[in-house]
Design an enzyme around this catalytic site. Structure first.
Site, PDB file in Angstrom:
ATOM      1  N   ARG A 111       1.030  -1.204   0.000  1.00 23.20           N
ATOM      2  CA  ARG A 111       0.005   0.181   0.119  1.00 23.20           C
ATOM      3  C   ARG A 111       0.919   1.178  -0.031  1.00 23.20           C
ATOM      4  O   ARG A 111       1.797   1.469   0.975  1.00 23.20           O
ATOM      5  CB  ARG A 111      -0.884   0.137   1.442  1.00 23.20           C
ATOM      6  CG  ARG A 111      -1.760  -1.139   1.312  1.00 23.20           C
ATOM      7  CD  ARG A 111      -3.130  -0.741   0.165  1.00 23.20           C
ATOM      8  NE  ARG A 111      -3.868  -1.986   0.225  1.00 23.20           N
ATOM      9  CZ  ARG A 111      -4.098  -3.031  -0.304  1.00 23.20           C
ATOM     10  NH1 ARG A 111      -3.052  -3.097  -1.618  1.00 23.20           N
ATOM     11  NH2 ARG A 111      -5.056  -3.856  -0.429  1.00 23.20           N
TER      12      ARG A 111
ATOM     13  N   ARG B 291      -4.027  26.169  -9.211  1.00 27.13           N
ATOM     14  CA  ARG B 291      -3.772  24.910  -8.573  1.00 27.13           C
ATOM     15  C   ARG B 291      -3.285  24.089  -9.505  1.00 27.13           C
ATOM     16  O   ARG B 291      -3.914  23.699 -10.285  1.00 27.13           O
ATOM     17  CB  ARG B 291      -5.070  24.246  -7.849  1.00 27.13           C
ATOM     18  CG  ARG B 291      -5.729  24.971  -6.473  1.00 27.13           C
ATOM     19  CD  ARG B 291      -4.416  25.051  -5.454  1.00 27.13           C
ATOM     20  NE  ARG B 291      -5.014  25.448  -4.118  1.00 27.13           N
ATOM     21  CZ  ARG B 291      -4.261  25.632  -3.161  1.00 27.13           C
ATOM     22  NH1 ARG B 291      -2.852  25.243  -3.105  1.00 27.13           N
ATOM     23  NH2 ARG B 291      -4.681  26.189  -1.912  1.00 27.13           N
TER      24      ARG B 291
ATOM     25  N   ALA C 109      -6.826  28.536   3.583  1.00 30.48           N
ATOM     26  CA  ALA C 109      -6.477  27.173   3.867  1.00 30.48           C
ATOM     27  C   ALA C 109      -4.745  27.065   3.652  1.00 30.48           C
ATOM     28  O   ALA C 109      -4.091  27.969   3.192  1.00 30.48           O
ATOM     29  CB  ALA C 109      -7.003  25.955   3.053  1.00 30.48           C
TER      30      ALA C 109
ATOM     31  N   GLU D  11      -2.474  31.886   8.714  1.00 38.80           N
ATOM     32  CA  GLU D  11      -3.279  31.721   7.115  1.00 38.80           C
ATOM     33  C   GLU D  11      -3.837  32.859   6.785  1.00 38.80           C
ATOM     34  O   GLU D  11      -4.095  33.227   5.553  1.00 38.80           O
ATOM     35  CB  GLU D  11      -3.513  30.299   6.854  1.00 38.80           C
ATOM     36  CG  GLU D  11      -2.457  29.194   6.810  1.00 38.80           C
ATOM     37  CD  GLU D  11      -1.539  29.157   5.491  1.00 38.80           C
ATOM     38  OE1 GLU D  11      -1.941  29.987   4.672  1.00 38.80           O
ATOM     39  OE2 GLU D  11      -0.623  28.528   5.593  1.00 38.80           O
TER      40      GLU D  11
ATOM     41  N   GLU E 280      -3.279  35.030   3.499  1.00 42.28           N
ATOM     42  CA  GLU E 280      -4.126  34.967   2.230  1.00 42.28           C
ATOM     43  C   GLU E 280      -5.072  35.887   2.082  1.00 42.28           C
ATOM     44  O   GLU E 280      -5.474  36.142   1.274  1.00 42.28           O
ATOM     45  CB  GLU E 280      -4.855  33.604   2.410  1.00 42.28           C
ATOM     46  CG  GLU E 280      -3.882  32.510   2.298  1.00 42.28           C
ATOM     47  CD  GLU E 280      -4.475  30.966   1.797  1.00 42.28           C
ATOM     48  OE1 GLU E 280      -5.649  31.054   1.709  1.00 42.28           O
ATOM     49  OE2 GLU E 280      -3.555  30.065   1.711  1.00 42.28           O
TER      50      GLU E 280
ATOM     51  N   GLU F 194       0.152  32.574  -4.670  1.00 41.19           N
ATOM     52  CA  GLU F 194      -0.641  33.509  -3.944  1.00 41.19           C
ATOM     53  C   GLU F 194      -0.484  34.829  -4.198  1.00 41.19           C
ATOM     54  O   GLU F 194      -1.415  35.591  -3.966  1.00 41.19           O
ATOM     55  CB  GLU F 194       0.002  33.277  -2.629  1.00 41.19           C
ATOM     56  CG  GLU F 194      -0.463  31.919  -1.952  1.00 41.19           C
ATOM     57  CD  GLU F 194      -0.132  31.800  -0.385  1.00 41.19           C
ATOM     58  OE1 GLU F 194       0.601  32.565  -0.148  1.00 41.19           O
ATOM     59  OE2 GLU F 194      -0.351  30.801   0.088  1.00 41.19           O
TER      60      GLU F 194
END
Length: 202
Positions: A54, A81, A93, A110, A114, A162
């Site tokens: 796994r 993204r 986030a 954050e 942001e 950002e």
């Protein structure tokens, strides 16, 4: 346990929940390690003694902030993204990448980084596992209210993706409708908005 009267499975009690468990790991082969994420291949042994490989991706845990202004508008940030090649609308986030930093302190950092905001009130809302089929990443969401701007002189200079981030304020009810219409696809954002809607309806 009571079986379902007509279908496979058991009838759930009111206290059904996840539980801690760990199948034995006979070996781990680390493929990649960095300060932000690692990838290993665990060989696990099931209750019958069979072994299975796994992949386990272990990034830093993350937080999200459901920031609501005094007019019940929700803050969303629009950010590129690269892995999915999309401009995403998300709640603010970030990751727990500062040693010793709590989830709440990371959320405060954050939100300031942001959105240039501070909040007077913080309430824990939700805890999630991102993709437990292959990742250890956990998420925690806080609701932030009593918002005010960070003074201009104290604001962070944003870089890379950002630097091109855009902040949007949407009425909360419209945000719920946007989720149901499939206009937002970030899973942390979707979960936080829908959980907040359920909490409001109680």
């Amino acid at each position: 346990m009571t079986p379902h009267p007509h279908l496979p499975g058991q009838l759930a009690g009111s206290h059904l929940s996840d539980s801690d468990a760990s199948w034995p790991v006979s070996s781990t082969d680390m493929k990649y390690e960095s300060p932000y994420v690692s990838l290993g291949i665990d060989t696990i042994v099931d209750p019958d003694g069979n072994q299975h490989g796994r992949a386990v991706v272990s990034p830093n845990d993350a937080i999200g902030i459901l920031a609501i202004d005094d007019e019940d508008r929700l803050l969303l940030v629009e950010q590129y993204r690269h892995p999915v090649r999309r401009q995403m609308l998300e709640i603010p986030a970030g990751t727990l990448d500062v040693p010793g930093e709590s989830a709440l302190d990371a959320s405060k950092r954050e939100l300031a980084e942001e959105a240039d905001l501070v909040a007077a009130t913080w309430e824990p809302q939700l805890k999630l596992l991102a993709t437990p089929g292959y990742s250890t990443e956990g998420w925690q969401v806080f609701t932030a209210t009593g918002l005010s701007p960070v003074p201009e002189a104290d604001r962070m200079v944003r870089e890379a993706e950002e630097a091109h981030m855009v902040q949007w304020w949407m009425p909360f009810d419209e945000a719920v409708e946007a989720v149901l219409a499939g206009r937002f696809s970030d899973s942390l954002t979707v979960a936080a908005i829908l959980a907040a809607q359920v909490l409001r309806a109680r």
